[in-house]
Scaffold this motif. Structure first.
Motif, PDB file in Angstrom:
ATOM      1  N   ARG A  13       0.882  -1.331  -0.065  1.00 26.70           N
ATOM      2  CA  ARG A  13       0.114   0.084  -0.127  1.00 26.70           C
ATOM      3  C   ARG A  13       0.793   1.438  -0.016  1.00 26.70           C
ATOM      4  NH1 ARG A  13      -2.442   2.764   4.378  1.00 26.70           N
ATOM      5  NH2 ARG A  13      -1.949   0.579   5.497  1.00 26.70           N
ATOM      6  N   LEU A  14       1.972   1.190   0.783  1.00 24.11           N
ATOM      7  CA  LEU A  14       2.719   2.617   0.807  1.00 24.11           C
ATOM      8  C   LEU A  14       3.562   2.791  -0.078  1.00 24.11           C
ATOM      9  CD1 LEU A  14       4.024   2.332   4.607  1.00 24.11           C
ATOM     10  CD2 LEU A  14       2.671   3.995   3.611  1.00 24.11           C
ATOM     11  N   THR A  16       2.577   2.474  -3.240  1.00 27.15           N
ATOM     12  CA  THR A  16       2.016   3.221  -4.175  1.00 27.15           C
ATOM     13  C   THR A  16       1.295   4.775  -3.994  1.00 27.15           C
ATOM     14  OG1 THR A  16      -0.242   2.579  -3.259  1.00 27.15           O
ATOM     15  CG2 THR A  16       0.601   1.022  -5.073  1.00 27.15           C
ATOM     16  N   SER A  17       2.007   5.039  -2.697  1.00 27.45           N
ATOM     17  CA  SER A  17       2.097   6.437  -2.378  1.00 27.45           C
ATOM     18  C   SER A  17       2.840   7.206  -3.051  1.00 27.45           C
ATOM     19  CB  SER A  17       2.090   6.692  -0.818  1.00 27.45           C
ATOM     20  OG  SER A  17       1.334   5.813  -0.086  1.00 27.45           O
ATOM     21  N   TYR A  20       7.062   8.034  -2.233  1.00 33.76           N
ATOM     22  CA  TYR A  20       7.577   6.778  -1.436  1.00 33.76           C
ATOM     23  C   TYR A  20       8.825   6.481  -1.916  1.00 33.76           C
ATOM     24  CZ  TYR A  20       8.159   1.982   0.083  1.00 33.76           C
ATOM     25  OH  TYR A  20       8.522   0.784   0.686  1.00 33.76           O
ATOM     26  N   GLN A  96      10.329   9.220   2.480  1.00 31.67           N
ATOM     27  CA  GLN A  96       9.532   9.720   1.496  1.00 31.67           C
ATOM     28  C   GLN A  96      10.194  10.970   0.810  1.00 31.67           C
ATOM     29  OE1 GLN A  96       5.630  11.240   2.978  1.00 31.67           O
ATOM     30  NE2 GLN A  96       4.831   9.181   2.614  1.00 31.67           N
ATOM     31  N   ARG A 100       7.186  15.961  -3.040  1.00 32.05           N
ATOM     32  CA  ARG A 100       6.142  15.336  -3.438  1.00 32.05           C
ATOM     33  C   ARG A 100       5.004  16.229  -3.765  1.00 32.05           C
ATOM     34  NH1 ARG A 100       3.152  13.699   1.223  1.00 32.05           N
ATOM     35  NH2 ARG A 100       4.395  13.901   2.818  1.00 32.05           N
TER      36      ARG A 100
END
Length: 100
Positions: A13-14, A16-17, A20, A96, A100
């Protein structure tokens, strides 16, 4: 040590952030038990530095209020951001891109 439920799902899940870069999970002794990084040296270096940082944060939090516990830290630099979540059994670090 407490079992980490659905850790693979959390990693997926992370990943796809937006922004990341990677993730490391450390046990209570600060040893990496799961990572998305392929460079072992980089993982070990990050684990040692984060473990030291978490220990300092826990001491500072305790010194300010003995009834309080450190749960999360967020550090941001010009290039990167680290989100560190602590527990009695493990520490999870997400890296991260801060732009972003």
């Amino acid at each position: 040590m407490a079992e980490l439920p659905n850790l693979d799902d959390v990693f997926k899940r992370l990943q796809t952030s937006p922004g990341y870069l990677g993730m490391i999970v450390l046990n209570a002794a600060g040893i990496p038990i799961k990572t998305s990084f392929t460079d072992v040296r980089l993982t070990s270096q990050h684990a040692a530095l984060v473990s030291s940082l978490v220990l300092m944060g826990q001491r500072a939090t305790s010194d300010l209020d003995k009834t309080n516990q450190l749960q999360c830290m967020r550090l941001r630099s010009v290039k990167y951001e680290m989100i560190i979540s602590t527990d009695a059994s493990y520490t999870m670090v997400v890296f991260q891109d801060s732009k972003r």
